[in-house]
Design an enzyme around this catalytic site. Sequence first.
Site: not given
Length: 537
Positions: A381, A507, A509
């Site tokens: 990001c 993202h 994650e």
Amino acid sequence: MAKYIFITGGVVSSLGKGLTAASIGRLLISRGLSIRMQKLDPYLNVDPGTMSPFQHGEVFVTDDGAETDLDLGHYERFTGCETTRKSNFTAGRIYWEVLKKERRGDYLGGTVQMIPHITDEIKACVRALDEDDVDVILCEIGGTVGDIEGLTFLEAIRQIGLEDGRENVMYIHLTYVPYIKAAGEVKTKPSQQSVAKLREIGILPDALICRTEVELHEDVRRKLSLFCNVPQHAVIVEKDVTHTIYELPVVLSEQGLDDLIMVHLRLARPPARLDAWREMLDRLIQPDARVRIGVVGKYSELQDAYKSIFEAISHGGLAHAHAVDVVKIPAEELEDGTDPDRLLSVDGLLVPGGFGGRGVEGKIEAIRMAREQQIPFLGICLGMQCAVIEFARNVCGLADAQSTELDKNTPHPVICLMEEQEQVQNLGGSMRLGAEPAHIKPDTRAATAYGKRVVSERHRHRYELNPAYHKPLQDAGLIFSATNKDGTLVEAVEVEDHPWFVATQFHPEFKSQPLAPHPLFKAFIGAAIKHAKITSS
Ligand code: GLN
């Protein structure tokens, strides 16, 4: 009709209620049940989206674009079940709904009150998860029993117990049993008092989970059982885990917590199958080797601000049977150019997401090092936006290239607001949120990692790579390895002639789980392991 498990916490906050709830979720999944998880937060913010990471830690984002409490990240990582907008409600959002109804005249002039209007709204939020295929809904109540703001929530869940029958509703209370060094003993009084608070409102806990730093002997459990009115076999000890939070489901199962739940909720299911989980734990606890990853962030001192990032890094290591030592590098400390060696001492560098200008020049400096010194790099990001700025400045020769988030008058706005977003911004909700498809370019690092042409990843940002700079950046060698369908939005970039340099606007994650490490984190750590081998030989 789904059954409910309500998880409350007593004595102090930060007991790991979210992790305990997530672990119970894992146990139920391992017994073949279909579950949903939910967190109710009694604070007045409407959602955690605008809360400071200093106070509140990471904002977790769901596929359907809700900005939620970080406990939902634990839920997804432990259970593999996706959470949604319905998985997190705050008191603020609940009051807001009730007040909107009042303004619309829905209450026909009646007096609007905490009970029944707020409690009814809370019950509706809890019951919103009850769908056909759901066996059990696990609902965690944020905060600590005794907080004034939590009262309506406790009242609402008490009522659900009455409405649905006690065999369909279970209350689990997480408490803290402190060890007083000077006295050389553990104390049960705080637990007795927090259970007494629950009983005052009419909730009798069916199980007590005791967080403790030391072993609890049988006599302590007997005492807790007697004074807290919980059968002795329902007093579960949750001592601090030694190696990893992922041990928790096993710790709880070994003490019969899932059996207890099956009996209470009258659910007949075979014993928990935790083989894959245990196998994952073995690899986590006994890694073949270690690797060092530097995380260059703005909130480097805060464990919770980058929760999902740290977890995903560890999952990436797990995929290679490696433990990962995370070196937190505060971005601001890199801004005066001193001590570049700390960047060279790691095997991979990660620049996570963020908002605002603090530390951005330090992040850009770290990215330059990673690119020039061939250190494996993953940018996420804001991390991708910084990678684009770095490339624009140092490879394309666009001096002073910048994001318009940080400098509205930059001569080279390589990162900017898209027109649609500028319009939306006037209406107040300008963020691009939630999962969207990304189209992966063949023969790129991203393509190798994913092994797929189209992936779905979650977003949380306002700014984008400026289309006016697509051509100059690509001409200078920046590869757009993922874009939206029509190619107008760049979702990932890479550089050539580098062992592994990938940065994503989304993202990744948020989608990594210990049983299913995210492909990009797996590939990133794989590259870091190679880097470690080369530099040590
Ligand atoms: N601040 C940047 C934006 O709004 C990046 C956001 C992020 O890293 N999550 O676009």
